[in-house]
Design a protein around this motif. Structure first.
Motif, short mmCIF file in Angstrom:
data_model
loop_
_atom_site.label_atom_id
_atom_site.label_comp_id
_atom_site.label_asym_id
_atom_site.label_seq_id
_atom_site.Cartn_x
_atom_site.Cartn_y
_atom_site.Cartn_z
N UNK A 126 0.83 -1.20 0.00
CA UNK A 126 0.00 0.00 0.00
C UNK A 126 0.87 1.26 0.00
N UNK A 127 1.96 1.24 0.77
CA UNK A 127 2.86 2.39 0.79
C UNK A 127 3.52 2.62 -0.55
N UNK A 128 3.98 1.55 -1.19
CA UNK A 128 4.61 1.68 -2.50
C UNK A 128 3.64 2.24 -3.52
N UNK A 136 11.10 -0.29 -11.05
CA UNK A 136 10.24 -1.17 -11.85
C UNK A 136 9.29 -1.90 -10.90
N UNK A 137 7.99 -1.62 -11.03
CA UNK A 137 7.02 -2.17 -10.09
C UNK A 137 6.85 -3.67 -10.22
N UNK A 138 7.29 -4.26 -11.32
CA UNK A 138 7.24 -5.71 -11.43
C UNK A 138 8.16 -6.37 -10.43
N UNK A 139 9.19 -5.65 -10.01
CA UNK A 139 10.08 -6.11 -8.94
C UNK A 139 9.76 -5.43 -7.62
N UNK A 140 9.41 -4.15 -7.69
CA UNK A 140 9.22 -3.36 -6.47
C UNK A 140 8.09 -3.89 -5.59
N UNK A 141 6.95 -4.21 -6.18
CA UNK A 141 5.80 -4.63 -5.37
C UNK A 141 6.02 -5.97 -4.67
N UNK A 142 6.43 -7.04 -5.38
CA UNK A 142 6.64 -8.29 -4.65
C UNK A 142 7.75 -8.21 -3.62
N UNK A 143 8.82 -7.46 -3.94
CA UNK A 143 9.91 -7.34 -2.96
C UNK A 143 9.51 -6.49 -1.77
N UNK A 144 8.66 -5.48 -1.99
CA UNK A 144 8.14 -4.71 -0.86
C UNK A 144 7.33 -5.62 0.06
N UNK A 145 6.53 -6.52 -0.53
CA UNK A 145 5.75 -7.45 0.28
C UNK A 145 6.65 -8.34 1.12
N UNK A 146 7.71 -8.87 0.51
CA UNK A 146 8.62 -9.76 1.23
C UNK A 146 9.33 -9.02 2.35
N UNK A 147 9.86 -7.83 2.04
CA UNK A 147 10.59 -7.06 3.05
C UNK A 147 9.65 -6.59 4.15
N UNK A 148 8.43 -6.16 3.78
CA UNK A 148 7.47 -5.71 4.79
C UNK A 148 7.10 -6.82 5.75
N UNK A 149 6.85 -8.02 5.21
CA UNK A 149 6.53 -9.16 6.08
C UNK A 149 7.70 -9.49 6.99
N UNK A 150 8.91 -9.47 6.44
CA UNK A 150 10.10 -9.77 7.24
C UNK A 150 10.29 -8.75 8.35
N UNK A 151 10.11 -7.47 8.02
CA UNK A 151 10.29 -6.41 9.01
C UNK A 151 9.31 -6.53 10.16
N UNK A 152 8.04 -6.78 9.85
CA UNK A 152 7.05 -6.87 10.92
C UNK A 152 7.24 -8.13 11.76
N UNK A 153 7.63 -9.23 11.13
CA UNK A 153 7.95 -10.44 11.89
C UNK A 153 9.11 -10.18 12.85
#
Length: 334
Positions: A77-79, A277-294
């Protein structure tokens, strides 16, 4: 920055490895420590008489799943918001969307006695949409459209307004105070899979739509006239992005409460590693965001055991200095 496909693939695998490590850490660390062997045994040969197995299945699985979904949702959502508004300081927390969702959840729970996740999530969506509309209206600058500075100021004001209203309602309704308090601080503790799983279809649909819009998102950094010349219907794309943001932010707030800064700092981390490039930015944001909150939730359990610090406090400790840094080096997001 990782620029070649090989480097980006390798970087993605590293991020996935960190996510796996954070997931395992979330399951084994806490007031009752669990060994890796015990974790594997609980998955392969569950023993309801074992305290460790019971803790893993009844408490840690649910909070781990909640952390992954909420962290990924807020980051994406932030991205999307940073691209949509061309404002590097945009995020669901900064622009008041999280606070709007939280306020409507508090209203639903205190005044209308809403309790089921399906009811609360619709209240969260309504609050997120209301806050987004208010911030968009207040962020307009005569003859120039949306102003990044005015938008941030409007978001801060809307956040303060909704949080104050929510606190006032809770003071007037002490009976609901304990059950709603976690939404104000942000917490993934005490969540149950029965309350999380019904939200997955909406979350998954919004996530898929965001990924399908990746190519269109790459064009939004251009001037509107150029975009229209390329055949892109700018208004429709922006409307769809806005709906995705509302669903992702509303779902995250309904699950975990008012967690700030994940949607602000994670897209900058992903953009710094993988580009725009959002084709990379969005999925990687999801992975990093999940990792950060965990990671934040795991640390929150270990700082002052047996007490737990709300995960929203931990993300604020990390996000505040980064927000101040970004505020001093504001540039348009392309």
């Amino acid at each position: 920055m990782l620029t070649t496909p090989h480097a980006r693939t390798l970087g993605t695998l590293v991020c996935l490895g960190l996510l796996l490590s954070a997931t395992v850490s979330s399951l084994i660390f806490g007031h009752i420590p669990v060994s890796l062997e015990m974790l594997i045994n609980s998955l392969t040969d569950y023993d309801p008489g074992s305290l460790e197995h019971l803790v893993i299945h009844s408490e840690r699985f649910s909070r781990t799943v909640t952390s992954v979904i909420a962290g990924a949702g807020l980051a994406i959502a932030g991205a999307l918001m940073q691209t949509l508004t061309r404002n590097p300081l945009a995020s669901p927390g900064i622009l008041g969307i999280n606070a709007g969702a939280m306020f409507f959840v508090v209203v639903g729970a205190t005044l209308f006695s809403l309790t089921s996740p399906s009811q609360l999530v619709w209240a969260a969506f309504a609050g997120a949409a209301t806050a987004a509309a208010l911030v968009y209206f207040l962020g307009q600058e005569a003859g120039r459209g949306v102003s990044p500075v005015r938008t941030v100021l409007a978001g801060v004001a809307i956040t303060a307004l909704f949080v104050s209203f929510a606190q006032g309602l809770l003071i007037l309704n002490q009976d609901r105070f304990e059950s709603i308090l976690f939404w104000l601080a942000g917490s993934v503790s005490g969540r149950e899979l029965d309350t999380t799983l019904p939200l997955l279809p909406m979350f998954g649909g919004a996530l898929i739509l965001a990924l399908l819009l990746s190519r269109q998102l790459n064009l939004l950094g251009l001037d509107d006239e150029v975009i229209r010349g390329l055949g892109l219907r700018v208004g429709q794309v922006r409307l769809l992005i806005g709906l995705v943001v509302i669903v992702l932010a509303g779902t995250s707030v309904a699950m975990a409460g008012l967690i700030g800064f994940v949607g602000l700092i994670v897209p900058h981390m992903a953009r710094g590693l993988f580009g725009t490039d959002h084709r990379w930015l969005l999925p990687l944001s999801a992975i990093i965001g999940a990792t950060l909150l965990l990671a934040a939730d795991t640390i929150a359990r270990l700082v002052i055991p047996p007490q737990e610090i709300p995960v929203g406090v931990m993300t604020a400790l990390l996000g505040t200095p980064l927000f101040l840094h970004l505020a001093r080096h504001v540039r348009k997001v392309s």
